[in-house]
Design a protein around this motif. Structure first.
Motif, PDB file in Angstrom:
ATOM      1  N   GLN A  25       0.847  -1.191   0.000  1.00  0.00           N
ATOM      2  CA  GLN A  25       0.000   0.000   0.000  1.00  0.00           C
ATOM      3  C   GLN A  25       0.884   1.244   0.000  1.00  0.00           C
ATOM      4  O   GLN A  25       2.007   1.204   0.466  1.00  0.00           O
ATOM      5  CB  GLN A  25      -0.911   0.021   1.229  1.00  0.00           C
ATOM      6  N   GLY A  26       0.359   2.337  -0.492  1.00  0.00           N
ATOM      7  CA  GLY A  26       1.062   3.613  -0.414  1.00  0.00           C
ATOM      8  C   GLY A  26       2.181   3.739  -1.424  1.00  0.00           C
ATOM      9  O   GLY A  26       2.225   3.038  -2.427  1.00  0.00           O
ATOM     10  N   PRO A  27       3.131   4.624  -1.149  1.00  0.00           N
ATOM     11  CA  PRO A  27       4.166   4.954  -2.122  1.00  0.00           C
ATOM     12  C   PRO A  27       5.144   3.817  -2.402  1.00  0.00           C
ATOM     13  O   PRO A  27       5.847   3.850  -3.386  1.00  0.00           O
ATOM     14  CB  PRO A  27       4.875   6.147  -1.493  1.00  0.00           C
ATOM     15  N   THR A  28       5.193   2.787  -1.546  1.00  0.00           N
ATOM     16  CA  THR A  28       6.147   1.705  -1.773  1.00  0.00           C
ATOM     17  C   THR A  28       5.808   0.871  -2.997  1.00  0.00           C
ATOM     18  O   THR A  28       6.612   0.078  -3.438  1.00  0.00           O
ATOM     19  CB  THR A  28       6.240   0.779  -0.548  1.00  0.00           C
ATOM     20  N   VAL A  29       4.624   1.035  -3.587  1.00  0.00           N
ATOM     21  CA  VAL A  29       4.258   0.241  -4.767  1.00  0.00           C
ATOM     22  C   VAL A  29       5.217   0.488  -5.928  1.00  0.00           C
ATOM     23  O   VAL A  29       5.467  -0.408  -6.734  1.00  0.00           O
ATOM     24  CB  VAL A  29       2.786   0.467  -5.171  1.00  0.00           C
ATOM     25  N   ALA A  30       5.809   1.658  -6.024  1.00  0.00           N
ATOM     26  CA  ALA A  30       6.778   1.946  -7.087  1.00  0.00           C
ATOM     27  C   ALA A  30       8.023   1.080  -6.934  1.00  0.00           C
ATOM     28  O   ALA A  30       8.703   0.794  -7.910  1.00  0.00           O
ATOM     29  CB  ALA A  30       7.167   3.418  -7.066  1.00  0.00           C
ATOM     30  N   ASN A  31       8.321   0.661  -5.738  1.00  0.00           N
ATOM     31  CA  ASN A  31       9.506  -0.137  -5.444  1.00  0.00           C
ATOM     32  C   ASN A  31       9.151  -1.590  -5.153  1.00  0.00           C
ATOM     33  O   ASN A  31       9.876  -2.281  -4.451  1.00  0.00           O
ATOM     34  CB  ASN A  31      10.262   0.452  -4.258  1.00  0.00           C
ATOM     35  N   TRP A  32       8.033  -2.058  -5.705  1.00  0.00           N
ATOM     36  CA  TRP A  32       7.582  -3.432  -5.462  1.00  0.00           C
ATOM     37  C   TRP A  32       7.965  -4.325  -6.624  1.00  0.00           C
ATOM     38  O   TRP A  32       7.660  -4.035  -7.776  1.00  0.00           O
ATOM     39  CB  TRP A  32       6.073  -3.431  -5.283  1.00  0.00           C
ATOM     40  N   LEU A  33       8.616  -5.427  -6.314  1.00  0.00           N
ATOM     41  CA  LEU A  33       8.908  -6.458  -7.292  1.00  0.00           C
ATOM     42  C   LEU A  33       8.080  -7.681  -6.911  1.00  0.00           C
ATOM     43  O   LEU A  33       8.362  -8.339  -5.914  1.00  0.00           O
ATOM     44  CB  LEU A  33      10.396  -6.784  -7.300  1.00  0.00           C
TER      45      LEU A  33
END
Length: 115
Positions: free
Chosen positions: A70-78
């Motif tokens: 959730q939140g801004p970490t989705v850009a850094n999700w693999l």
């Protein structure tokens, strides 16, 4: 193990003249490796990816897990598959410190899911 969550922090300055990428592969029962279908069609993250969020020191922390954070970490999700998988880090045009082993990434850490 795709039933767990992991994270990897890649330093701000990897000794390369090109770029880096991190990919996940599902391990098939016969040992072959495949990209795994996922909700965001993301099979790799690289230092030139759009929207990649950097830490204050310029490093990048990547969530390696099956569920979308959730939140801004989705850009850094693999995304990972639910079962066995392999993570591959590629460094394009590596410099001497990487080739000689004087530079190494920290290990991938098990973590609570980044929700």
């Amino acid at each position: 193990d795709g039933n767990r969550a992991y994270r990897l922090t890649i330093p701000a300055r990897v000794p390369i003249a090109g770029f880096w990428s991190l990919s996940t592969y599902e391990v098939a029962p016969d040992g072959r490796l495949f990209f795994t279908r996922n909700a965001v069609d993301r099979y790799a993250i690289g230092d030139r990816g759009a929207g990649l969020l950097r830490n204050a020191d310029g490093s990048v922390t990547i969530a390696i897990q099956p569920e979308r954070p959730q939140g801004p970490t989705v850009a850094n999700w693999l995304p990972t598959p639910k079962g066995p998988f392999l993570v591959t880090f590629r460094a394009y045009l590596p410099r001497k410190a990487l080739l000689s082993g004087t530079f190494a990434l920290s290990g991938i850490a098990t973590t609570p899911r980044m929700n």
